[in-house]
Scaffold this active site. Structure first.
Site, PDB file in Angstrom:
ATOM      1  N   ASP A 112       0.845  -1.193   0.000  1.00 44.57           N
ATOM      2  CA  ASP A 112       0.000   0.000   0.000  1.00 44.57           C
ATOM      3  C   ASP A 112       0.880   1.243   0.000  1.00 44.57           C
ATOM      4  O   ASP A 112       1.736   1.401   0.869  1.00 44.57           O
ATOM      5  CB  ASP A 112      -0.885  -0.021   1.268  1.00 44.57           C
ATOM      6  CG  ASP A 112      -1.982   1.032   1.247  1.00 44.57           C
ATOM      7  OD1 ASP A 112      -1.923   1.948   0.401  1.00 44.57           O
ATOM      8  OD2 ASP A 112      -2.886   0.928   2.080  1.00 44.57           O
TER       9      ASP A 112
ATOM     10  N   HIS B  79      -0.355   4.554  -0.160  1.00 44.17           N
ATOM     11  CA  HIS B  79      -1.029   5.797   0.210  1.00 44.17           C
ATOM     12  C   HIS B  79      -0.168   6.564   1.200  1.00 44.17           C
ATOM     13  O   HIS B  79       0.093   6.091   2.289  1.00 44.17           O
ATOM     14  CB  HIS B  79      -2.385   5.498   0.875  1.00 44.17           C
ATOM     15  CG  HIS B  79      -3.415   5.010  -0.089  1.00 44.17           C
ATOM     16  ND1 HIS B  79      -3.586   3.675  -0.378  1.00 44.17           N
ATOM     17  CD2 HIS B  79      -4.315   5.689  -0.846  1.00 44.17           C
ATOM     18  CE1 HIS B  79      -4.555   3.552  -1.261  1.00 44.17           C
ATOM     19  NE2 HIS B  79      -5.012   4.749  -1.567  1.00 44.17           N
TER      20      HIS B  79
END
Lengths: 454, 144
Positions: free
Chosen positions: B15, B17
């Protein structure tokens, strides 16, 4: 150090097998000219003997003398850290960039067996780290307690959690101890300069004095550096001067070293970098890759019978020179494998992930793709050896597409085996030495490069 | 060095983000925690390595791309295995794909060994207060 500029300068490198020297002279314009070189076998029991002979042969009475040493296997350092990928990794990096040889690595809590291994007369320095500043205490203190049991003369450098420095100093007060700043005060800020300085001081005070090199130092009025430290500093100088990424490959009988000076992460590459930040200049040493002593560990399997026999023969004959075209070819194969493997291990790699936002690349280790110049030094390159390094690296890139290899580098062999001498000279006269290196290397036939790259 | 406790922060797995992570770091630092931010794409080993080296009191795991459950599996066991038996584990973000009742999500992650589970609409300053309390309680508990 004398302030008057002398006309000539002699560099001597004391190796385990050979003591090599070269003489250079300044011309009227302040540039260096090569004036001859020679070598004598190193006598293990009296390092000053061969030094004296080489010095005399080069007429070194007048002028300056600078020397380096890797005799008796060099500077032996044991590295202790907490987590292998964090403090222990930085400790190894610090030891290697200071020109040391790593005899062992230890992580987490030490036990009695570890202590016994550390208590060896062969170890010169124990580099003891662990914990960021204000970080882990219990494991670091446990190790300090255990290290009290050491009976050897090894100097401990404490480069761990700063908060524990007074306690550690108290615990280890009865033995040689140097306290430096933490080599990893915060996870993303490794700091090895203080440790490097400490290692260098210990080298001067302890190793040099203890092995008869102090007499040489007094006679020459200069200090010695470990050979790899001299090379390391010279690489940094050359890279800074030209503003270019720069590498040096040192192929020896027992080890293959690789030095790189470059931004470890390419800011244009758009990658996520993982791990402790890499320094600009780094050295790695592969103790299982060499042309003689370590020839047996270069290949996993050798099916060619004559080649296998040659490897067995040279593993116990450090001075052997290839005597036939067939042996020269065997040496070429060994050399190619050592060089390519050392570069592969030094280089970092990319892993690709696919996420909702697209493709992401994660980098570990050093990005060598922008390396433009790699000098190849070592006895092998002074002969007729013809290793096609650029092509070999390109083929390796095809087999290992995830590795960040120097595909666009030009290789410059050090045909007259002068690099260590230029490195020594550079300590007193950086500009003339760097100029000499640039001109000397440019005259050498270069290997083809870019068109082979995958 | 601040008194409120030491944290390791990061976004787990593949991930990437990054924005929420930066906000979280700022809020935690402002509150007075000592934060080692590993940023994005952090593996379990990286969290634990950092916690060991920094002597962290808590590991704060974020996950925003829906695959948090797989990435977090085994984290508590790895902590124990590697000598971090009593580290506080928080997890927060978009932890599952699709519509799952929050109690179910919390139940899942607590069963995996997390001490507290936070939804995407968490008030971060509330979380700081709870974390502060949890760390103090753990330190007191240790002294007995």
């Amino acid at each position: 150090m004398t302030s008057a500029k002398k006309n000539s300068i002699v560099s001597i490198d004391i190796g385990s097998t050979w003591t090599k020297g070269a003489r250079f002279e300044f011309d009227g314009y302040g540039a260096l000219r090569f004036a001859g070189q020679t070598r004598r076998p190193t006598s293990v029991s009296d390092l000053a003997a061969a030094f004296g002979k080489v010095h005399a042969a080069l007429g070194g009475g007048d002028g300056e003398t600078v020397f380096s040493s890797s005799a008796r296997g060099g500077l032996a350092i044991a590295a202790l850290g907490l987590v292998p990928e964090l403090t222990l990794k930085v400790a190894k990096t610090a030891a290697l960039s200071a020109g040391g040889k790593i005899t062992g690595v230890y992580a987490y809590r030490l036990n009695a067996d570890d202590l016994a291994a550390l208590d060896s007369p062969k170890i010169d320095i124990i580099l003891f780290s662990g914990g960021t500043d204000g970080g882990n205490e219990s494991i670091v203190l446990h190790n300090a307690e255990l290290l009290r049991g050491l009976r050897s003369d090894a100097t401990i450098i404490y480069a761990g959690n700063r908060r524990l420095a007074p306690r550690v100093a108290e615990l280890l007060r009865d033995r040689p101890l140097v306290v430096t700043e933490n080599l990893l005060p915060e996870l993303d800020a490794p700091r090895t300069e203080d440790v490097n300085r400490a290692i260098r001081r210990i080298f001067f005070e302890k190793i040099v004095r203890g092995k008869g090199l102090d007499r040489i130092e007094e006679a020459c009025r200069t200090r010695a550096l470990p050979t790899p430290a001299a090379l390391f500093e010279f690489c940094r100088l050359l890279s800074e001067r030209d503003g270019q990424s720069f590498g040096l490959l040192d192929l020896g009988g027992a080890t293959t070293d690789f030095y790189s000076c470059c931004e470890a992460v390419d800011p244009d590459a758009g990658v996520v970098f993982k791990g402790v930040p890499e320094p600009f200049a780094a050295r790695t040493v592969e103790g299982d890759l060499g042309l003689r002593v370590s020839a047996g560990t270069v290949f996993d399997r050798v099916e060619d019978e004559p080649f296998r026999r040659y490897i067995e023969k040279v593993s116990t004959a450090p001075g052997h020179l290839a005597a036939t075209p067939e042996e020269a070819e065997f040496d070429r194969r060994l050399a190619e494998k050592c060089c390519v493997e050392a570069i592969l291990r030094h280089a970092g790699g990319l892993r690709t992930f696919y996420a909702a936002s697209g493709r992401i690349e994660v980098q570990h280790g050093r990005d060598l793709r922008k390396l433009r110049t790699i000098i190849a030094t070592g006895g092998y390159f002074t002969g007729d050896g013809e290793v096609e390094l650029a092509r070999a690296v390109s083929f390796a890139a095809a087999r290992h597409p995830e590795k960040l290899l120097p595909c666009h580098a030009r290789f410059f062999p050090d045909r007259s085996y002068l690099m260590i001498h230029l490195a020594n000279l550079a300590r007193l006269h950086p500009e003339p030495a760097a100029d000499f290196a640039r001109d000397y290397l440019r005259k050498i036939v270069t290997y083809e490069s870019a068109e082979w790259c995958v | 060095m601040s008194d409120k406790g030491k944290l390791v922060l990061g976004v787990i797995g593949a991930d990437c983000h990054a924005v929420g992570n930066k906000i979280l770091e700022a809020v935690l630092r402002d509150y007075g925690f000592d934060v080692a931010n590993l940023r994005v794409m952090v593996s379990q080993d990286e969290f634990i390595d950092a916690a060991l080296e920094t002597g962290a009191d808590a590991i704060i795991v974020s996950s925003l791309y829906g695959h948090g459950e797989i990435d977090c599996q085994g984290l508590r066991e790895h902590c124990v295995e590697r000598g971090l038996e009593d580290v506080i584990l928080y997890v927060g973000g978009n932890l599952v794909v699709g519509k799952t009742p929050p109690e179910v999500v919390t139940g899942k992650f607590k069963a995996m060994g997390f001490d507290r589970v936070w939804s995407p609409d968490t008030d971060l300053s509330e979380m700081c207060k709870v974390l502060d309390h949890d760390i103090r309680e753990k330190k007191q508990h240790r002294q007995h």
